[in-house]
Structure formats: structure tokens, C-alpha cells
Design a protein around this motif. Structure first.
Motif, mmCIF file in Angstrom:
data_model
loop_
_atom_site.group_PDB
_atom_site.id
_atom_site.type_symbol
_atom_site.label_atom_id
_atom_site.label_comp_id
_atom_site.label_asym_id
_atom_site.label_seq_id
_atom_site.Cartn_x
_atom_site.Cartn_y
_atom_site.Cartn_z
ATOM 1 N N THR A 12 0.826 -1.202 0.000
ATOM 2 C CA THR A 12 0.000 0.000 0.000
ATOM 3 C C THR A 12 0.865 1.259 0.000
ATOM 4 O OG1 THR A 12 -0.094 -0.087 2.397
ATOM 5 C CG2 THR A 12 -1.883 -1.146 1.208
ATOM 6 N N GLY A 13 2.176 1.090 -0.095
ATOM 7 C CA GLY A 13 3.101 2.211 -0.076
ATOM 8 C C GLY A 13 3.091 2.962 -1.381
ATOM 9 N N PRO A 14 3.888 3.979 -1.488
ATOM 10 C CA PRO A 14 3.911 4.821 -2.682
ATOM 11 C C PRO A 14 4.415 4.101 -3.911
ATOM 12 C CG PRO A 14 5.717 5.403 -1.174
ATOM 13 C CD PRO A 14 4.802 4.484 -0.442
ATOM 14 N N ARG A 15 5.133 2.979 -3.725
ATOM 15 C CA ARG A 15 5.664 2.265 -4.892
ATOM 16 C C ARG A 15 4.764 1.119 -5.322
ATOM 17 N NH1 ARG A 15 12.196 1.779 -3.913
ATOM 18 N NH2 ARG A 15 12.591 4.031 -3.651
ATOM 19 N N ALA A 16 3.570 1.026 -4.738
ATOM 20 C CA ALA A 16 2.663 -0.068 -5.105
ATOM 21 C C ALA A 16 2.315 0.016 -6.573
ATOM 22 C CB ALA A 16 1.395 0.003 -4.253
ATOM 23 N N LYS A 17 2.193 -1.165 -7.211
ATOM 24 C CA LYS A 17 1.849 -1.207 -8.629
ATOM 25 C C LYS A 17 0.405 -0.779 -8.823
ATOM 26 C CE LYS A 17 5.076 -4.898 -9.841
ATOM 27 N NZ LYS A 17 5.871 -4.146 -10.798
ATOM 28 N N LYS A 18 0.126 -0.229 -9.968
ATOM 29 C CA LYS A 18 -1.234 0.166 -10.279
ATOM 30 C C LYS A 18 -2.102 -1.075 -10.450
ATOM 31 C CE LYS A 18 0.158 4.399 -12.697
ATOM 32 N NZ LYS A 18 0.105 5.131 -13.988
ATOM 33 N N PRO A 19 -3.403 -0.972 -10.092
ATOM 34 C CA PRO A 19 -4.291 -2.127 -10.266
ATOM 35 C C PRO A 19 -4.275 -2.597 -11.718
ATOM 36 C CG PRO A 19 -5.343 -0.403 -8.962
ATOM 37 C CD PRO A 19 -4.086 0.179 -9.492
ATOM 38 N N GLY A 20 -4.238 -3.903 -11.890
ATOM 39 C CA GLY A 20 -4.275 -4.476 -13.235
ATOM 40 C C GLY A 20 -2.911 -4.675 -13.841
ATOM 41 N N VAL A 21 -1.862 -4.114 -13.230
ATOM 42 C CA VAL A 21 -0.505 -4.309 -13.736
ATOM 43 C C VAL A 21 0.134 -5.445 -12.956
ATOM 44 C CG1 VAL A 21 1.755 -3.274 -14.080
ATOM 45 C CG2 VAL A 21 -0.310 -1.888 -14.331
ATOM 46 N N PRO A 22 0.325 -6.640 -13.565
ATOM 47 C CA PRO A 22 0.808 -7.805 -12.820
ATOM 48 C C PRO A 22 2.284 -7.702 -12.510
ATOM 49 C CG PRO A 22 0.660 -8.334 -15.133
ATOM 50 C CD PRO A 22 0.129 -6.953 -14.992
ATOM 51 N N PRO A 23 2.714 -8.281 -11.390
ATOM 52 C CA PRO A 23 4.150 -8.376 -11.126
ATOM 53 C C PRO A 23 4.775 -9.371 -12.089
ATOM 54 C CG PRO A 23 2.916 -9.621 -9.503
ATOM 55 C CD PRO A 23 1.911 -8.905 -10.337
ATOM 56 N N SER A 24 6.106 -9.476 -12.066
ATOM 57 C CA SER A 24 6.785 -10.356 -13.011
ATOM 58 C C SER A 24 6.351 -11.801 -12.817
ATOM 59 C CB SER A 24 8.299 -10.229 -12.824
ATOM 60 O OG SER A 24 8.718 -8.915 -13.120
ATOM 61 N N LEU A 25 6.236 -12.505 -13.929
ATOM 62 C CA LEU A 25 5.873 -13.920 -13.906
ATOM 63 C C LEU A 25 7.027 -14.738 -13.348
ATOM 64 C CD1 LEU A 25 3.768 -16.047 -14.907
ATOM 65 C CD2 LEU A 25 5.110 -16.171 -17.005
ATOM 66 N N LYS A 26 6.718 -15.696 -12.494
ATOM 67 C CA LYS A 26 7.720 -16.587 -11.928
ATOM 68 C C LYS A 26 7.235 -18.024 -12.048
ATOM 69 C CE LYS A 26 10.813 -13.657 -10.188
ATOM 70 N NZ LYS A 26 10.326 -12.449 -10.878
ATOM 71 N N LEU A 27 8.185 -18.930 -12.116
ATOM 72 C CA LEU A 27 7.822 -20.337 -12.217
ATOM 73 C C LEU A 27 7.120 -20.823 -10.959
ATOM 74 C CD1 LEU A 27 10.950 -21.849 -13.992
ATOM 75 C CD2 LEU A 27 8.733 -21.298 -14.992
ATOM 76 N N ASP A 28 7.317 -20.116 -9.834
ATOM 77 C CA ASP A 28 6.639 -20.528 -8.616
ATOM 78 C C ASP A 28 5.320 -19.783 -8.386
ATOM 79 O OD1 ASP A 28 7.636 -18.057 -8.027
ATOM 80 O OD2 ASP A 28 8.655 -18.633 -6.165
ATOM 81 N N THR A 29 4.853 -19.064 -9.416
ATOM 82 C CA THR A 29 3.545 -18.414 -9.324
ATOM 83 C C THR A 29 2.468 -19.477 -9.137
ATOM 84 O OG1 THR A 29 4.205 -16.576 -10.743
ATOM 85 C CG2 THR A 29 1.848 -17.000 -10.547
ATOM 86 N N GLU A 30 1.593 -19.272 -8.173
ATOM 87 C CA GLU A 30 0.516 -20.238 -7.943
ATOM 88 C C GLU A 30 -0.351 -20.342 -9.180
ATOM 89 O OE1 GLU A 30 -1.680 -19.838 -4.321
ATOM 90 O OE2 GLU A 30 0.065 -19.125 -3.218
ATOM 91 N N VAL A 31 -0.756 -21.564 -9.499
ATOM 92 C CA VAL A 31 -1.428 -21.831 -10.766
ATOM 93 C C VAL A 31 -2.752 -21.082 -10.883
ATOM 94 C CG1 VAL A 31 -2.661 -23.902 -9.969
ATOM 95 C CG2 VAL A 31 -2.002 -23.694 -12.374
ATOM 96 N N GLN A 32 -3.423 -20.804 -9.770
ATOM 97 C CA GLN A 32 -4.732 -20.158 -9.855
ATOM 98 C C GLN A 32 -4.634 -18.730 -10.368
ATOM 99 O OE1 GLN A 32 -5.588 -20.093 -5.428
ATOM 100 N NE2 GLN A 32 -6.422 -18.094 -5.981
ATOM 101 N N TYR A 33 -3.421 -18.142 -10.326
ATOM 102 C CA TYR A 33 -3.254 -16.770 -10.777
ATOM 103 C C TYR A 33 -2.825 -16.667 -12.235
ATOM 104 C CZ TYR A 33 -3.634 -15.862 -5.813
ATOM 105 O OH TYR A 33 -4.077 -15.806 -4.522
ATOM 106 N N ILE A 34 -2.739 -17.786 -12.899
ATOM 107 C CA ILE A 34 -2.466 -17.774 -14.335
ATOM 108 C C ILE A 34 -3.756 -17.418 -15.056
ATOM 109 C CG2 ILE A 34 -1.764 -19.164 -16.323
ATOM 110 C CD1 ILE A 34 -0.089 -20.846 -14.400
ATOM 111 N N LYS A 35 -3.657 -16.618 -16.076
ATOM 112 C CA LYS A 35 -4.840 -16.173 -16.815
ATOM 113 C C LYS A 35 -5.673 -17.365 -17.279
ATOM 114 C CE LYS A 35 -6.329 -13.425 -20.785
ATOM 115 N NZ LYS A 35 -5.885 -12.630 -21.953
ATOM 116 N N GLY A 36 -6.977 -17.313 -17.002
ATOM 117 C CA GLY A 36 -7.857 -18.376 -17.434
ATOM 118 C C GLY A 36 -8.056 -19.481 -16.426
ATOM 119 N N VAL A 37 -7.421 -19.378 -15.251
ATOM 120 C CA VAL A 37 -7.545 -20.442 -14.258
ATOM 121 C C VAL A 37 -8.527 -20.044 -13.161
ATOM 122 C CG1 VAL A 37 -6.330 -21.947 -12.634
ATOM 123 C CG2 VAL A 37 -5.235 -21.296 -14.767
ATOM 124 N N GLY A 38 -8.081 -19.260 -12.210
ATOM 125 C CA GLY A 38 -8.951 -18.871 -11.106
ATOM 126 C C GLY A 38 -9.002 -19.925 -10.013
#
Length: 490
Positions: A12-38
């Protein structure tokens, strides 16, 4: 289902990313956050062991379907792997003989004939309930012959026009029709059938995921959280050049999204892309084994001098000669026993091939070096047999042989324990009684396990700890996968 790539930033700090702008993709990203999963589909994937993007990318197809070579039922021949469109005629089940187990039978037709699709178990609950008369399906499988008739055993049967509830996003029926048309002239990867997850869904998720990784790699962004560089490629360039290997991303991309010119090398899984992944899996296994071997080399164990005086006396006492295989096995064991780190060796041979005599001969080397040996077996009957053989072959050579089982009287057990403790017993045969806390050895140097697959790792290690890193020898007539795995992984 969610179209969100990643979880929103919690900062929530001043450097927080704007809504809708995803952080960098990582191989350890949880699968539910991949587009089309949920969350809903993410939970289905987690039940299949797919928890991260890396898990998804490494969920490789079990087979391929060449829709450019679609077939009719009338043209089918045994042992062919085929794909065909058909309509469901009926679904039934019947008991398998006198048992309560059922055989499920899905009969399909394409106008040129009909064929039975038989299952000896349901792929998942509700699998057969989804089929209705005249429903259009695609059948992929290997043709079998049974009593002069062709049939499928456990084929993949996929809905060509699935309900909206089982597809990605809205307008599923229309999307399915478009997708079916788009895939009509391609090599299609086939994944294991899963409840709540169709092959078409999985192919689409692979396409989305691979495209996201491709974009990120093209932009020079790291994707791996477990390395300093964040590189997707794990095998050094000099190794790839030496063995003519394609890059890891190209391999994964083409395995999941076969190129237009994909041919028989894909259905046979022998393409350069498959070869790269196969090499990688064996490469990491060999690296692990080398690391483990290096660790064993740092562990101290008594180095037995290759004294063979008692072995020569054993040879002279036998009414037969050792076979060439027995000599080779014993020679390798003696060499291992001479090293200052624990031996871990598996001796495999059919019943009656002479494995036990090789183990007894190895115990003679331990005796000549002033150490005790123990052989652990799974049953008291087998313990008694080994005990009688040990008495027959070892006692004439001056060794004292002991027996320790759970059914022995307390006085007998106490006497045997005392003899083990003071070194009066040179060779002991026992069951699980050998790993009891009350059992102590004066100088245990060689541990022998017969029929290892009956024991767990913990039981095995309990016996091993009764010596100061003793040498370890396993005998088995049936090297089942678990036995071999335990030999590799310990």
C-alpha cells in the motif's frame, strides 16, 4: 473463471503497482493466478499435483493425436493408435466374472461400423454418466483385438460440443465448435483425463502460459525464483552443444504446442524436444546420485583388508564350484569393503542362484577383519532357513552363528543379546527382533538385508545404526520398482 494473471499487489506504499498491472511472472507463481484459471480450476489442478506455473509446464502429454490422419471405424486395424469422430450408441456395465468389479462399455458408431470402448475402472466419478445417446464425441486410443473383434481399452473419449459448465469462459458451446474446427488438421497433445478439466481446457492453458513466458523471456525478465539469474534454462550451454540439445523453452513449447510439420517422431515421443526433456530428467537424476555418492565417500566406515583365507577354505569345503557370476559379485563386494566409506550394493538373482552363499562369503571378510555381520530377513521361517545354512557353511570355519527372532524365549533372547554385546557371535540371523533397542553389537561391520522390499527405510536404518557406519548389502530375487528405488534413493 478469472482472467487475472497474478494476485494483486498487497503493498500500500507509494511504490505499489497500479491495479491491473501484474508483477513479473515466476515459475513458482501459484497456478490459480495464471490467466484463465482462477480458484475453482486452480483447486482441480492442485488435486492433480499442479500447484505452480512450473508444475503446469512440466505436465507433459501422455500421447499425441494426429488429426490429419483421422480414421473411420471400418478401416481400423489392431495395434493402431487412432483418432476418430463418432456418436454414442449406448453405455452399459456388467460384472467381471463372479466378482463385484465392473466392466464399463461405451459403444460408438461413425456410420461405417461400431466399436466397443471398454474400461476396467472409471477414470473418475461420473465419467460415464456424461455420455448420452447420439452424443458426438472424439475417441483417441489404441485398437485392440479380442476374440476376433476389434475394440478400445481405456481410450480417451472427449466431448466435441461440451456444456458451458465444463469449458473455459462464456459461450462454451460456440467456442468448442470453433476450437474443434481449428484443431481439425493438427497434431494434438493428449493429457490424462481429469474430472472437471478437459483436454481442450488444458491445451488452452498451456498456450496461455507458454505465450506469457515467451513474452517475458523476450523482454529479458527473470522467470525462475530459485536461481540468481532467474534463467529459464538450467543446463549449461557447453553441455547442450556437446549433446546437440535444443533449448529448454523450445522443448517445452513444442511438446505442448507441436509445430505444423510434426510427424511420427511426436507420436513416438522421439523428437528433439522430447529428447531434451528426457536428457534433462536423467541429467538431474545422475547429478543427484553423484552427489549422494560423494556424501557417502565423506562418511567413514571400516576399511576391510581383502583377506581371503576363510573364503578359500569355504571354496574347498563346498561340493561344487562358485559360478562365474558368483565370483564376479563377490569380487566387487570385496573391493567395496576395502574402501573407507560404506558399501551400498544390491545383489539380484533368481531363487537358487546362490545369492546367500555370496553374502556368507562376504561375512568371512568381516570376520577376518575382526567385525560382526548380521542378516535381517522378513519372516521367522526364512530366518530359520538362513540360520541352518549359516551353521552348515560358517561354523566349520570357526565362526559362531546366532539366531534372534521374536518367538524366542526371554532367556534365549537375553543370552543371544549378551553374546552379541561381547562379540561372542560373529554372524547373526534375525527378523525385526534385530532392530529392538535392547540389541547391541560389539563391532557390527556388515549388514545384509534379504528381500528388502518387505522393509521400510526406517527399519533398515535402525539396524544400520547398530554399527558405526557398517557396510550394507541387499539381496533380492524380485527387483520390484520399490526395491530399485530404495537402492537409488536410500
Amino acid at each position: 473463471m478469472s482472467d487475472q494473471y497474478f494476485p494483486p499487489s498487497k503493498s500500500t506504499g507509494p511504490r505499489a503497482k497500479k491495479p491491473g498491472v501484474p508483477p513479473s511472472l515466476k515459475l513458482d507463481t501459484e497456478v490459480q493466478y495464471i490467466k484463465g484459471v482462477g480458484p475453482k480450476l486452480g483447486e482441480i489442478l492442485r488435486k492433480k499435483g499442479v500447484e505452480t506455473l512450473a508444475d503446469l509446464l512440466e505436465w507433459y502429454p501422455r500421447a499425441y493425436e494426429d488429426r490429419r490422419a483421422a480414421r473411420t471405424i471400418a478401416s481400423l486395424q489392431p495395434d493402431e493408435l487412432v483418432s476418430l469422430k463418432a456418436r454414442v450408441l449406448r453405455v452399459s456395465s456388467f460384472n467381471m466374472g463372479a466378482s463385484r468389479r465392473k466392466i464399463y462399455d461405451v459403444v460408438v458408431t461413425d456410420g461405417t461400423g461400431k466399436i466397443h470402448c471398454k474400461y476396467f475402472r472409471a477414470p473418475y466419478k461420473g465419467y460415464f454418466e456424461r455420455f448420452k445417446p447420439n452424443q458426438e464425441v472424439r475417441v483417441i486410443g489404441k485398437v485392440s483385438a479380442y476374440r476376433g473383434q476389434i475394440e478400445f481399452n481405456h481410450p480417451d473419449i472427449q466431448d466435441i460440443k461440451p456444456d458451458a459448465s465444463t469449458s473455459l469462459g462464456a459461450g462454451a458451446a460456440a467456442d468448442a465448435a470453433i476450437a474443434e474446427s481449428a484443431e481439425a488438421d493438427k497434431m494434438i497433445p493428449i493429457y490424462p483425463e481429469s474430472e472437471g478439466l478437459t483436454n481442450r481446457q488444458l491445451r488452452r492453458l498451456m498456450e496461455i502460459s507458454i505465450d506469457a513466458v515467451r513474452v517475458q523471456l523476450a523482454e529479458g525478465k527473470p522467470v525462475a525464483a530459485d536461481s540468481k539469474s532467474g534463467a529459464f534454462e538450467k543446463i549449461p550451454e557447453w553441455i547442450r552443444k556437446k549433446y546437440d540439445l535444443v533449448g529448454r523453452f523450445d522443448a517445452i513449447k513444442n511438446i505442448h504446442l507441436p509445430p505444423e510439420d510434426a510427424g511420427a517422431e511426436f507420436t513416438e515421443q522421439s523428437s528433439p524436444y522430447h529428447r531434451r526433456i528426457i536428457f534433462e530428467e536423467f541429467f538431474w537424476l545422475e547429478l543427484y546420485l553423484a552427489s549422494k555418492k560423494s556424501g557417502l565417500a565423506r562418511e567413514s566406515a571400516p576399511a576391510f583388508k581383502p583377506l581371503t583365507n576363510l573364503i578359500e577354505k569355504l571354496y574347498a569345503s563346498l561340493p561344487f564350484k562358485f559360478t562365474g557370476a558368483q565370483h564376479r559379485a563377490l569380487g566387487e563386494i570385496v573391493k567395496d569393503l576395502a574402501k573407507p566409506h560404506p558399501m551400498h550394493r544390491l545383489v539380484q538373482g533368481d531363487v537358487g542362484s546362490g545369492k546367500t552363499l555370496v553374502a556368507l562369503a562376504a561375512s568371512l571378510v568381516a570376520k577376518e577383519n575382526g567385525f560382526q555381520s548380521a542378516i535381517m530377513v522378513p519372516t521367522e521361517i526364512l530366518a530359520e532357513q538362513h540360520y541352518q545354512n549359516a551353521v552348515k557353511y560358517l561354523e566349520p570355519l570357526g565362526l559362531t552363528v546366532g539366531l534372534l527372532t521374536g518367538s524366542m524365549k526371554t532367556a534365549e533372547r537375553n543370552q543371544t543379546n549378551e553374546m552379541l554385546r561381547n562379540g561372542a557371535i560373529d554372524f547373526v540371523v534375525g527378523t525385526h527382533a534385530l532392530i529392538q533397542d535392547t540389541v547391541e553389537f560389539k563391532n557390527l561391520g556388515l549388514v545384509i538385508i534379504d528381500e528388502q522390499h518387505r522393509f521400510g527405510v526406517q527399519q533398515r536404518n535402525q539396524l544400520k545404526k547398530k554399527g558405526v557406519s557398517p557396510h550394507f548389502l541387499v539381496m533380492t530375487a524380485t527387483p520390484i520398482p520399490r526395491t530399485l528405488a530404495m537402492t537409488v534413493y536410500g
